[in-house]
Design a protein around this motif. Structure first.
Motif, mmCIF file in Angstrom:
data_model
loop_
_atom_site.group_PDB
_atom_site.id
_atom_site.type_symbol
_atom_site.label_atom_id
_atom_site.label_comp_id
_atom_site.label_asym_id
_atom_site.label_seq_id
_atom_site.Cartn_x
_atom_site.Cartn_y
_atom_site.Cartn_z
ATOM 1 N N MET A 30 0.835 -1.206 0.000
ATOM 2 C CA MET A 30 0.000 0.000 0.000
ATOM 3 C C MET A 30 0.871 1.258 0.000
ATOM 4 S SD MET A 30 -3.204 -0.970 2.507
ATOM 5 C CE MET A 30 -4.337 0.296 1.943
ATOM 6 N N SER A 31 1.972 1.222 0.746
ATOM 7 C CA SER A 31 2.867 2.385 0.777
ATOM 8 C C SER A 31 3.483 2.626 -0.600
ATOM 9 C CB SER A 31 3.976 2.180 1.822
ATOM 10 O OG SER A 31 3.415 2.089 3.118
ATOM 11 N N TYR A 32 3.726 1.549 -1.348
ATOM 12 C CA TYR A 32 4.252 1.682 -2.712
ATOM 13 C C TYR A 32 3.232 2.361 -3.627
ATOM 14 C CZ TYR A 32 8.480 -1.196 -2.071
ATOM 15 O OH TYR A 32 9.706 -1.675 -1.699
ATOM 16 N N VAL A 33 1.961 2.125 -3.371
ATOM 17 C CA VAL A 33 0.924 2.841 -4.140
ATOM 18 C C VAL A 33 0.985 4.330 -3.769
ATOM 19 C CG1 VAL A 33 -1.556 3.126 -4.541
ATOM 20 C CG2 VAL A 33 -0.572 0.822 -4.384
ATOM 21 N N ALA A 34 1.131 4.600 -2.477
ATOM 22 C CA ALA A 34 1.220 6.003 -2.039
ATOM 23 C C ALA A 34 2.385 6.709 -2.725
ATOM 24 C CB ALA A 34 1.381 6.059 -0.517
ATOM 25 N N ALA A 35 3.502 5.991 -2.862
ATOM 26 C CA ALA A 35 4.710 6.588 -3.439
ATOM 27 C C ALA A 35 4.708 6.557 -4.963
ATOM 28 C CB ALA A 35 5.937 5.854 -2.910
ATOM 29 N N ALA A 36 3.609 6.067 -5.569
ATOM 30 C CA ALA A 36 3.459 5.978 -7.029
ATOM 31 C C ALA A 36 4.436 4.985 -7.651
ATOM 32 C CB ALA A 36 3.578 7.347 -7.700
ATOM 33 N N ARG A 37 4.978 4.078 -6.854
ATOM 34 C CA ARG A 37 5.814 3.002 -7.410
ATOM 35 C C ARG A 37 4.919 1.949 -8.039
ATOM 36 N NH1 ARG A 37 9.847 2.327 -2.193
ATOM 37 N NH2 ARG A 37 10.969 4.283 -2.522
ATOM 38 N N PHE A 38 3.815 1.674 -7.360
ATOM 39 C CA PHE A 38 2.759 0.822 -7.901
ATOM 40 C C PHE A 38 1.594 1.742 -8.284
ATOM 41 C CE2 PHE A 38 3.715 -3.290 -5.237
ATOM 42 C CZ PHE A 38 4.932 -3.400 -5.875
ATOM 43 N N ASP A 39 0.888 1.363 -9.352
ATOM 44 C CA ASP A 39 -0.273 2.162 -9.750
ATOM 45 C C ASP A 39 -1.510 1.773 -8.953
ATOM 46 O OD1 ASP A 39 1.121 3.615 -11.848
ATOM 47 O OD2 ASP A 39 1.299 1.645 -12.784
ATOM 48 N N ALA A 40 -1.511 0.529 -8.474
ATOM 49 C CA ALA A 40 -2.645 0.056 -7.665
ATOM 50 C C ALA A 40 -2.244 -1.214 -6.950
ATOM 51 C CB ALA A 40 -3.867 -0.205 -8.553
ATOM 52 N N MET A 41 -3.073 -1.659 -6.021
ATOM 53 C CA MET A 41 -2.862 -2.931 -5.320
ATOM 54 C C MET A 41 -4.192 -3.460 -4.830
ATOM 55 S SD MET A 41 -3.560 -2.670 -1.822
ATOM 56 C CE MET A 41 -2.599 -3.995 -1.087
#
Ligand SMILES: [Mg+2]
Length: 278
Positions: free
Chosen positions: A198-209
């Motif tokens: 989820m933190s990776y989504v916050a950081a825009a590393r992932f587009d979604a989860m």
């Protein structure tokens, strides 16, 4: 509770947990169990020791003459620290990604959230530390989210659904979801810690989860604030965050998207799996 330096407390916990992981660095040593925690999972000795560190640090700042709080934690359950009326809840997952930790896969995290009430909407502080990359994600309600104490990248480029993270990745649970994403998502990633993903989504590393199965409040309480404060969208079991309780018995599917318009497709994929709202 404003008098407490929560991020300082969380960082002291991280420093002590890091020492523990250095001391116990082999798979065999990390695979010692000691019964079942209040959250329902088998408890590793290290789960308990990591939780003990959190409680020791909480006990240093809570209780007379300071405020008291209700700690909601994966292993011990709900415990009041200090006497008198508790002013806040502290939602703790001492290790999110216990399987990674046990198998010495670097990505596992400490997740701590502080809430003024009993719902996800009441979370006012969220903290996730990834011990693999040694990165700190944090957020304060209304004050934005931070990565290692600094702001997230402003306005990163939009890649559509280039990278999507999946959690609770048991093959039979994720199979139907993956089939639905065919041709619509470019690549999938499975980190093994809901809080980190989820933190990776916050950081825009992932587009979604999304999680293929319901998770506990302790897994998502901190990270859902981090995503929201970073401008992303979160779905917690289809509930209004004000109705999503923080107690250990609550179970939710979780999903998040950096761009709110992508959340719908992710929820469609999640619903294709066996996930039920708990
Ligand atoms: Mg855990």
């Amino acid at each position: 509770m404003d008098s407490i330096d929560w991020i300082g407390l969380c960082r002291r916990v991280v420093a002590r947990q890091r020492e523990l992981f250095v001391t116990s660095s082999a798979i065999a040593g990390r695979t010692e169990y000691e019964g079942r925690g209040e959250g329902g999972d088998m408890s590793l000795v290290l789960d308990r020791r990591c939780e003990d560190i959190v409680f020791e640090e909480l006990e240093r700042v809570l209780g007379p003459p300071g405020p008291s709080a209700i700690a909601v934690s994966e292993e011990r359950g709900e415990v009041t620290i200090g006497s008198g009326e508790a002013a806040a809840r502290v939602i703790i997952d001492p290790i999110d990604g216990s399987m990674n930790m046990r198998r010495t896969i670097p990505s596992h995290s400490l997740s701590i959230a502080v809430a003024g009430g009993d719902s996800m909407a009441d979370v006012s502080f969220g903290f996730v530390h990834d011990f693999g990359a040694d990165e700190e994600f944090a957020a304060r309600a209304g004050a934005g989210a931070t990565l290692d104490g600094g702001p997230f990248e402003l306005d990163p480029p939009d890649h559509g659904l280039e990278v999507v993270g999946i959690e609770s990745a048991e093959p039979s649970w994720i199979g139907p979801a993956i089939a639905l994403l065919e041709g619509r998502v470019y690549r999938l990633r499975v980190v093994g810690s809901i809080a980190i993903t989820m933190s990776y989504v916050a950081a825009a590393r992932f587009d979604a989860m999304f999680s293929a199965r319901p998770c506990r409040s302790v897994d998502a309480a901190a990270a859902q604030l981090i995503v929201r404060e970073a401008g992303g969208a979160v779905d917690i079991g289809g509930l209004d965050p004000a109705d999503a309780r923080l107690g250990l018995d609550a179970r939710y599917t979780v999903a998040a998207a950096r761009r709110p318009l992508n959340l719908e497709l992710i929820l469609e994929a999640q619903a294709a799996g066996p996930a039920v709202h708990g």
